[in-house]
Design a protein around this motif. Structure first.
Motif, mmCIF file in Angstrom:
data_model
loop_
_atom_site.group_PDB
_atom_site.id
_atom_site.type_symbol
_atom_site.label_atom_id
_atom_site.label_comp_id
_atom_site.label_asym_id
_atom_site.label_seq_id
_atom_site.Cartn_x
_atom_site.Cartn_y
_atom_site.Cartn_z
ATOM 1 N N ALA A 57 0.831 -1.216 0.000
ATOM 2 C CA ALA A 57 0.000 0.000 0.000
ATOM 3 C C ALA A 57 0.863 1.262 0.000
ATOM 4 O O ALA A 57 0.511 2.253 -0.653
ATOM 5 N N THR A 58 1.993 1.237 0.716
ATOM 6 C CA THR A 58 2.841 2.437 0.757
ATOM 7 C C THR A 58 3.434 2.748 -0.608
ATOM 8 O O THR A 58 3.492 3.909 -1.003
ATOM 9 N N TYR A 59 3.863 1.727 -1.339
ATOM 10 C CA TYR A 59 4.376 1.937 -2.699
ATOM 11 C C TYR A 59 3.262 2.436 -3.621
ATOM 12 O O TYR A 59 3.443 3.350 -4.409
ATOM 13 N N ARG A 60 2.103 1.795 -3.513
ATOM 14 C CA ARG A 60 0.970 2.168 -4.362
ATOM 15 C C ARG A 60 0.604 3.643 -4.156
ATOM 16 O O ARG A 60 0.428 4.397 -5.104
ATOM 17 N N LYS A 61 0.546 4.050 -2.895
ATOM 18 C CA LYS A 61 0.176 5.438 -2.569
ATOM 19 C C LYS A 61 1.224 6.417 -3.111
ATOM 20 O O LYS A 61 0.887 7.436 -3.709
ATOM 21 N N ARG A 62 2.495 6.102 -2.913
ATOM 22 C CA ARG A 62 3.558 6.988 -3.390
ATOM 23 C C ARG A 62 3.536 7.093 -4.915
ATOM 24 O O ARG A 62 3.711 8.177 -5.482
ATOM 25 N N CYS A 63 3.290 5.985 -5.579
ATOM 26 C CA CYS A 63 3.215 5.996 -7.047
ATOM 27 C C CYS A 63 2.055 6.867 -7.514
ATOM 28 O O CYS A 63 2.198 7.641 -8.465
ATOM 29 N N GLN A 64 0.923 6.766 -6.859
ATOM 30 C CA GLN A 64 -0.224 7.606 -7.212
ATOM 31 C C GLN A 64 0.110 9.079 -7.008
ATOM 32 O O GLN A 64 -0.258 9.919 -7.826
ATOM 33 N N GLN A 65 0.816 9.401 -5.926
ATOM 34 C CA GLN A 65 1.209 10.788 -5.666
ATOM 35 C C GLN A 65 2.122 11.317 -6.771
ATOM 36 O O GLN A 65 2.069 12.500 -7.110
ATOM 37 N N LEU A 66 2.942 10.456 -7.331
ATOM 38 C CA LEU A 66 3.857 10.862 -8.397
ATOM 39 C C LEU A 66 3.156 10.997 -9.749
ATOM 40 O O LEU A 66 3.688 11.605 -10.661
ATOM 41 N N GLY A 67 1.978 10.398 -9.883
ATOM 42 C CA GLY A 67 1.246 10.493 -11.136
ATOM 43 C C GLY A 67 1.216 9.215 -11.954
ATOM 44 O O GLY A 67 0.872 9.246 -13.135
ATOM 45 N N VAL A 68 1.576 8.100 -11.336
ATOM 46 C CA VAL A 68 1.527 6.814 -12.024
ATOM 47 C C VAL A 68 0.065 6.420 -12.201
ATOM 48 O O VAL A 68 -0.716 6.470 -11.268
ATOM 49 N N ARG A 69 -0.292 6.031 -13.413
ATOM 50 C CA ARG A 69 -1.686 5.719 -13.727
ATOM 51 C C ARG A 69 -2.092 4.305 -13.318
ATOM 52 O O ARG A 69 -3.249 4.051 -13.015
ATOM 53 N N HIS A 70 -1.150 3.357 -13.364
ATOM 54 C CA HIS A 70 -1.488 1.960 -13.102
ATOM 55 C C HIS A 70 -0.410 1.301 -12.255
ATOM 56 O O HIS A 70 0.781 1.502 -12.492
ATOM 57 N N PHE A 71 -0.854 0.482 -11.302
ATOM 58 C CA PHE A 71 0.039 -0.206 -10.365
ATOM 59 C C PHE A 71 -0.447 -1.647 -10.262
ATOM 60 O O PHE A 71 -1.563 -1.885 -9.817
#
Length: 140
Positions: free
Chosen positions: A103-117
């Motif tokens: 979840a921590t990686y997923r959240k950080r990726c979303q904050q950076l603008g990653v569209r899909h995880f």
């Protein structure tokens, strides 16, 4: 005449360019094969480390990137931070494919603008579906 111009003149479009940032040769081969099978996507760059990925991104342009979090040297998070800092995540499809779908990686990726995880072990096929959809949208 460039490949893109030649493709446009013959009524087809050049495949979308994908950078694959992954240190597993097996995963690279599987993804390259699957993505290339439609003719709409092509893995035109590969990087096994964060430093190699950044160098590749500085020297070439891509329509999409697939990033693993854990690399032999460096982290996919470093690459995503680089893409974010350069404003590149607004222009290119970024997908994380990892065995560390925390979840921590997923959240950080979303904050950076990653569209899909996606989780490698559970959602591998989703990467192909998402990129095929992206390629179809770009062609429309």
């Amino acid at each position: 005449m460039s490949t893109e111009n030649a493709a446009t003149q013959t009524g087809t479009r050049a495949p979308l360019k994908v950078l694959l940032i992954e240190d597993s040769a097996v995963i690279r081969e599987s993804l390259s094969e699957a993505l290339g099978s439609s003719g709409m996507l092509e893995v035109t760059g590969v990087a096994e480390t964060a430093d190699d990925a950044v160098r590749t991104l500085e020297n070439d342009s891509f329509d999409a990137v697939i990033v693993d979090i854990q690399l032999r040297r460096g982290s996919g998070m470093d690459v995503l931070s680089y893409l974010h800092s350069k404003g590149m995540l607004e222009k290119l499809m970024a997908i994380v494919l990892t065995n560390y779908a925390l979840a921590t990686y997923r959240k950080r990726c979303q904050q950076l603008g990653v569209r899909h995880f996606f989780d490698k072990s559970l959602e591998f096929d989703e990467v192909i579906r998402v990129l095929d959809d992206f390629a179809n949208e770009r062609r429309a």
